[in-house]
Design a protein around this motif. Structure first.
Motif, PDB file in Angstrom:
ATOM      1  N   PHE A 125       0.853  -1.189   0.000  1.00 46.75           N
ATOM      2  CA  PHE A 125       0.000   0.000   0.000  1.00 46.75           C
ATOM      3  C   PHE A 125       0.891   1.241   0.000  1.00 46.75           C
ATOM      4  O   PHE A 125       0.609   2.222  -0.696  1.00 46.75           O
ATOM      5  N   GLY A 126       1.972   1.180   0.768  1.00 45.58           N
ATOM      6  CA  GLY A 126       2.946   2.276   0.765  1.00 45.58           C
ATOM      7  C   GLY A 126       3.590   2.462  -0.593  1.00 45.58           C
ATOM      8  O   GLY A 126       3.885   3.595  -0.999  1.00 45.58           O
ATOM      9  N   MET A 129       1.180   4.435  -2.596  1.00 49.01           N
ATOM     10  CA  MET A 129       1.151   5.808  -2.109  1.00 49.01           C
ATOM     11  C   MET A 129       2.368   6.582  -2.605  1.00 49.01           C
ATOM     12  O   MET A 129       2.264   7.756  -2.987  1.00 49.01           O
ATOM     13  N   SER A 132       1.731   7.607  -6.155  1.00 54.98           N
ATOM     14  CA  SER A 132       0.662   8.573  -6.392  1.00 54.98           C
ATOM     15  C   SER A 132       0.954   9.956  -5.821  1.00 54.98           C
ATOM     16  O   SER A 132       0.450  10.962  -6.337  1.00 54.98           O
ATOM     17  N   LEU A 133       1.769  10.042  -4.771  1.00 62.16           N
ATOM     18  CA  LEU A 133       1.980  11.322  -4.098  1.00 62.16           C
ATOM     19  C   LEU A 133       3.162  12.117  -4.655  1.00 62.16           C
ATOM     20  O   LEU A 133       3.258  13.314  -4.432  1.00 62.16           O
TER      21      LEU A 133
END
Length: 227
Positions: A125-126, A129, A132-133
């Motif tokens: 999940f990280g 992230m 996407s960030l």
């Protein structure tokens, strides 16, 4: 056969295999003497436990190839496989908690397999992230490739956890035998094959979507340069 036709054919094959596996689960697999009908969720749980390992192995290999070759295909493959793998890993955690209640009497047990599976889920999940960030796309690709290689350490730890540490989680395969009724094992393998086909379809579909997104981004950049 064109790529779109191959994707369509793969979709029908995957859907058909899932329907066949569901039929086998509910009508061919024997009902467990002690757990009853709830035991049938095991087949989904088993398949959803194996597929994330495959998906994250692809992330590991594709990330390594991207760092060496700097080819966008491998970055696209790593991202697509991470997304699909995380989705299936979520199914694993959900079915695991459902199966835990009638088996162990609680929804969640901090035993090695469940705990390491949750850590693996958080790591990937990280990964998403991180992708996407970050505003710098090239930097994000490079960082994600390194992250994808390092995060893979969670996969063998999760797989071997019930063998390395004391656990209430059953071990299906030992050096001496398979601790499952042959008819149940056949259904489990059939469900795993169906999940593998579904994974292959979703992976190819996500790859196509990412390719289209890249082409749209390039067009926008070209239009911005001409204005």
């Amino acid at each position: 056969m064109k790529r779109g036709q191959k994707l369509t054919a793969l979709r029908y094959i995957a859907i058909s295999s899932i329907l066949i596996s569901l039929y086998m689960i509910f009508f061919l697999a024997p009902t467990d003497r002690y757990l009853g009908i709830v035991q049938k969720i095991f087949y989904i749980h088993f398949a959803s436990a194996i597929i994330p390992y495959l998906a994250f192995l692809i992330v590991f290999l594709a990330s390594a190839f991207y760092l060496v070759k700097k080819e966008i295909f491998f970055d696209r493959l790593a991202l697509a496989s991470a997304e699909i793998g995380l989705m299936v890993d979520t199914v694993l955690l959900v079915t695991g908690t459902i199966f835990s209640k009638p088996t162990w009497g609680v929804w969640w047990v901090w035993e090695p397999r469940l705990t390491t599976s949750l850590i693996m889920w958080l790591l990937y999940f990280g990964y998403l992230m991180l992708r996407s960030l970050s505003e710098d796309r090239l930097k994000a690709k490079n960082l994600a490739a390194v992250y994808g290689i390092v995060a893979f350490v969670s996969v063998p730890i999760s797989f071997m956890s019930i063998r390395w540490w004391r656990s209430v989680h059953p071990i299906l395969i030992t050096p001496n035998k398979i601790n499952l009724d042959p008819s149940m094992w056949l259904v489990a393998l059939s469900t795993l094959a169906a999940f593998a086909l579904l994974f292959a379809y979703l992976l190819n579909l996500k790859m196509e979507i990412l390719l289209l997104e890249e082409e749209i981004a390039e067009i926008k950049e070209e239009m911005g340069d001409t204005q």
